[in-house]
Motif scaffolding. Structure first.
Motif, PDB file in Angstrom:
ATOM      1  N   PRO A 212       0.665  -1.086   0.051  1.00 40.76           N
ATOM      2  CA  PRO A 212      -0.084   0.118  -0.218  1.00 40.76           C
ATOM      3  C   PRO A 212       0.396   1.532  -0.111  1.00 40.76           C
ATOM      4  CG  PRO A 212       0.019  -1.108   2.364  1.00 40.76           C
ATOM      5  CD  PRO A 212       0.387  -2.050   1.512  1.00 40.76           C
ATOM      6  N   ASN A 213       1.527   1.038   0.641  1.00 39.87           N
ATOM      7  CA  ASN A 213       2.411   1.939   0.550  1.00 39.87           C
ATOM      8  C   ASN A 213       4.223   1.623  -0.152  1.00 39.87           C
ATOM      9  OD1 ASN A 213       1.319   4.037   2.049  1.00 39.87           O
ATOM     10  ND2 ASN A 213       2.063   2.654   3.561  1.00 39.87           N
ATOM     11  N   GLU A 214       4.854   2.662  -0.260  1.00 37.28           N
ATOM     12  CA  GLU A 214       6.381   2.435  -1.784  1.00 37.28           C
ATOM     13  C   GLU A 214       7.276   1.510  -0.549  1.00 37.28           C
ATOM     14  OE1 GLU A 214       9.680   4.082  -3.916  1.00 37.28           O
ATOM     15  OE2 GLU A 214       7.651   5.400  -3.523  1.00 37.28           O
ATOM     16  N   GLY A 215       7.596   0.161  -1.304  1.00 40.89           N
ATOM     17  CA  GLY A 215       8.245  -0.233  -0.704  1.00 40.89           C
ATOM     18  C   GLY A 215       7.754  -0.839   1.182  1.00 40.89           C
ATOM     19  N   ARG A 216       6.692  -1.111   0.806  1.00 39.80           N
ATOM     20  CA  ARG A 216       6.437  -1.487   2.582  1.00 39.80           C
ATOM     21  C   ARG A 216       5.263  -2.823   2.154  1.00 39.80           C
ATOM     22  NH1 ARG A 216       4.103   2.909   7.041  1.00 39.80           N
ATOM     23  NH2 ARG A 216       4.160   1.233   7.962  1.00 39.80           N
ATOM     24  N   PHE A 217       5.742  -4.416   2.279  1.00 41.07           N
ATOM     25  CA  PHE A 217       5.159  -5.275   1.798  1.00 41.07           C
ATOM     26  C   PHE A 217       4.693  -5.705   2.696  1.00 41.07           C
ATOM     27  CE2 PHE A 217       8.840  -4.307  -1.268  1.00 41.07           C
ATOM     28  CZ  PHE A 217       7.994  -4.525  -2.339  1.00 41.07           C
ATOM     29  N   ASP A 218       3.330  -7.075   2.155  1.00 41.08           N
ATOM     30  CA  ASP A 218       2.692  -7.042   3.738  1.00 41.08           C
ATOM     31  C   ASP A 218       2.178  -8.757   2.953  1.00 41.08           C
ATOM     32  OD1 ASP A 218       1.910  -8.797   5.480  1.00 41.08           O
ATOM     33  OD2 ASP A 218       0.118  -7.058   6.450  1.00 41.08           O
ATOM     34  N   PHE A 219       2.541  -9.984   3.029  1.00 41.44           N
ATOM     35  CA  PHE A 219       1.920 -10.977   2.351  1.00 41.44           C
ATOM     36  C   PHE A 219       0.865 -11.836   3.036  1.00 41.44           C
ATOM     37  CE2 PHE A 219       5.066  -9.379  -0.850  1.00 41.44           C
ATOM     38  CZ  PHE A 219       3.815  -9.800  -2.208  1.00 41.44           C
ATOM     39  N   GLU A 220       0.652 -11.450   4.795  1.00 38.97           N
ATOM     40  CA  GLU A 220       0.305 -12.605   5.428  1.00 38.97           C
ATOM     41  C   GLU A 220      -1.440 -12.882   4.842  1.00 38.97           C
ATOM     42  OE1 GLU A 220      -0.245 -15.588   7.799  1.00 38.97           O
ATOM     43  OE2 GLU A 220       2.122 -13.939   7.579  1.00 38.97           O
ATOM     44  N   LYS A 221      -1.851 -11.898   4.620  1.00 35.52           N
ATOM     45  CA  LYS A 221      -3.366 -12.485   4.065  1.00 35.52           C
ATOM     46  C   LYS A 221      -3.310 -13.358   3.335  1.00 35.52           C
ATOM     47  CE  LYS A 221      -7.200 -10.232   2.817  1.00 35.52           C
ATOM     48  NZ  LYS A 221      -8.771  -8.632   2.581  1.00 35.52           N
ATOM     49  N   VAL A 222      -2.213 -13.218   1.750  1.00 39.53           N
ATOM     50  CA  VAL A 222      -2.039 -14.265   0.815  1.00 39.53           C
ATOM     51  C   VAL A 222      -1.739 -15.698   1.550  1.00 39.53           C
ATOM     52  CG1 VAL A 222      -1.226 -14.228  -1.633  1.00 39.53           C
ATOM     53  CG2 VAL A 222      -2.021 -12.312  -0.537  1.00 39.53           C
ATOM     54  N   ARG A 223      -0.595 -15.714   2.558  1.00 40.51           N
ATOM     55  CA  ARG A 223      -0.110 -16.766   2.980  1.00 40.51           C
ATOM     56  C   ARG A 223      -1.734 -16.679   3.734  1.00 40.51           C
ATOM     57  NH1 ARG A 223       3.633 -13.590   5.446  1.00 40.51           N
ATOM     58  NH2 ARG A 223       5.428 -13.532   3.892  1.00 40.51           N
ATOM     59  N   GLU A 224      -2.807 -16.719   4.194  1.00 43.43           N
ATOM     60  CA  GLU A 224      -3.692 -17.235   5.225  1.00 43.43           C
ATOM     61  C   GLU A 224      -4.788 -17.249   3.773  1.00 43.43           C
ATOM     62  OE1 GLU A 224      -5.903 -13.958   7.329  1.00 43.43           O
ATOM     63  OE2 GLU A 224      -3.771 -13.841   8.962  1.00 43.43           O
ATOM     64  N   GLN A 225      -5.210 -16.915   2.611  1.00 41.27           N
ATOM     65  CA  GLN A 225      -5.593 -17.743   1.659  1.00 41.27           C
ATOM     66  C   GLN A 225      -5.215 -19.026   1.017  1.00 41.27           C
ATOM     67  OE1 GLN A 225      -6.182 -13.664  -0.429  1.00 41.27           O
ATOM     68  NE2 GLN A 225      -7.604 -14.702  -1.122  1.00 41.27           N
TER      69      GLN A 225
END
Length: 493
Positions: A212-225
């Motif tokens: 959502p902000n440049e350079g700040r990543f979060d893939f936890e929701k995808v892993r949960e899916q």
């Protein structure tokens, strides 16, 4: 410049989308075309001066509207008669398919031969009557209707013969039959309905959610899916990852619309980060969809190719084992008739295949709808002809598919169905179900098709195409879901 002229029915008797007509050359690539109707003559001016086929939206009857095609026509001053040439084109296509079936010893039904006989009789009347007369016009339309009925009768016989052949020669074929849940976590009730219907889920690491902000990543929701999909016994296709559409890209990326090198760098960084974070969790990578028609950014064809090639190479470099798929929007290339583009979708795909980038599957996106960005319906055998053409690329094919269930306003859709008082083709829940029941088994029967993905899970969350989900805006299942489950049980188990 070449030109075709036709004595045409009044505008009110044509499909409202008659202006979407265009011509194709011998290899089915659309030419840039300009369509006009002065109340009597339909004119199509196009690039080149050789023989071409006209493709035009046509109201077959009150329940069916398709893009239909004439036989090859040479440019001339004297106008052709539109209804007669369309009738000649569809009857010629039917006879060609009969020859294929005869060569494979596929026997037809009495109902098929009855419809064929009526089509030939109607065409004979149309061709031998005064072409300007009402009798010729009526007989031409009757020929088109009877030919459509013959195609419908042929569909079941052709499908069953093709599936029998596949089961005999490839009895252990692995087929992915899935739904794109995008970045949504289905409810418990929805899960119970999806589980028996599909063996695969397409999970999208949506860029705007994961960065959502440049350079700040979060893939936890995808892993949960993905973990949820595994708990349901489903295979997982991860992607599309490298998609530059309005529902996928983060808002901050638009600041770089006019700086392609920065845009390319951001996308490749995201593809690399997504691939590393989800490494080992997916059965296939779905690298990109619809890059050939990207509208969110002002990109040339060369830039589109560079984005796709760079994304594939980045994905293969960070995960050399997992197969990679790419798909292409508007596979008939309709947009070439009015856009300054040089590459037809299949030529775009051919460039990728020839580059030996490690792509293991190619997809066609069949998003049928009456809205911006969608394509006008084709009959099932026109879809099969398309798959035959794309099959020449020599890679397994996968098909993504949608069809609307309602004409009402869809507040969560990126585009809206036209509210014109004259619909371009019938849309209802029943028609969506019938569309699935006629087309999906035929796609399953194509020997190079290895996957079908319904491209929209629900209408209750943000989506591209209006009313095209398997669950409605209140997250209630549509009857189409039951039909898809029954097709899987009948043909894939």
């Amino acid at each position: 410049m070449g030109a075709l002229r036709f004595y045409a029915p009044p505008i009110e008797r044509l499909s409202r989308r008659f202006d979407a007509a265009y011509v194709v050359d011998y290899d089915q690539v659309p030419r840039r075309s300009k369509v006009q109707h002065d109340g009597k003559i339909l004119s199509i001016d196009f690039e080149g001066d050789d023989s071409v086929k006209l493709r035009i939206p046509w109201n077959v009857d009150e329940f069916q509207s398709y893009f239909l095609a004439t036989c090859s026509l040479r440019p001339r001053t004297e106008p052709y008669h539109l209804a007669l040439e369309v009738a000649r084109g569809v009857l010629s296509r039917l006879k060609a398919l009969i020859a294929v079936c005869d060569g494979a010893d596929i026997e037809q039904t009495e109902a098929f031969y009855a419809a064929l006989g009526e089509a030939i009789e109607a065409f004979t009347i149309a061709a031998t009557s005064d072409h300007h007369s009402e009798a010729s016009q009526i007989a031409s339309q009757e020929c088109i209707g009877h030919t459509a009925e013959a195609f419908a009768q042929l569909t079941n016989v052709y499908r069953d013969a093709a599936i029998d052949f596949i089961q005999e020669h490839a009895p252990h074929r692995t087929f992915l039959y899935g739904v794109n849940i995008r970045n949504e976590h289905p409810s418990a009730d929805a899960s119970a309905l999806l589980r028996p219907a599909f063996n695969t889920a397409v999970v999208s690491p949506v860029w705007k959610d994961c960065e959502p902000n440049e350079g700040r990543f979060d893939f936890e929701k995808v892993r949960e899916q993905i973990r949820w999909c595994r708990s349901q016994g489903m295979r997982v296709v991860g992607g599309p990852v490298a998609n530059l559409d309005d529902l996928n890209v983060p808002d901050w990326l638009y600041l770089w619309d006019n700086d392609f090198n920065s845009l390319l760098g951001f996308q490749l960084q995201y593809v690399e980060t997504a691939t590393r974070n989800l490494h080992g969790m997916t059965d296939l990578w779905y690298c990109s969809s619809g890059v050939n028609t990207t509208r969110a950014f002002h990109l040339t064809e060369e830039q589109q190719l560079r984005l796709l090639v760079g994304s594939i190479e980045t994905m293969r470099r960070n995960d050399p084992q997992t197969p990679v798929l790419v798909s292409f929007d508007h596979p008939w290339g309709d947009y070439l008739s009015h856009a300054h583009r040089d590459l037809a979708p299949i030529h775009f795909a051919e460039e990728i295949v020839r580059a030996n980038l490690g792509v293991t599957g190619v997809g066609v996106e069949l998003n049928f709808n009456d809205c911006e960005g969608a394509i006008f319906p084709r009959d099932p055998f026109e879809v099969i002809r398309l798959l035959d053409q794309w099959g020449m690329l020599g890679l397994p094919l996968f098909v993504t598919l949608t069809f609307p269930s309602s004409r009402r306003f869809d507040k969560r859709a990126a585009h809206q169905i036209s509210d014109h008082e004259s619909p371009t083709f019938p849309i209802s829940r029943r028609r969506q179900r019938q569309f699935v029941e006629s087309l999906v088994p035929l796609i399953l029967s194509h020997p190079q098709t290895q996957a079908i993905f319904w491209n929209q899970f629900t209408d209750a969350t943000a989506h591209v195409y209006p009313n095209a989900g398997l669950f409605d805006r209140r997250d209630r299942p549509k009857s189409t879901l039951r039909s898809l489950r029954e097709i899987r049980q009948h043909y894939l188990t």
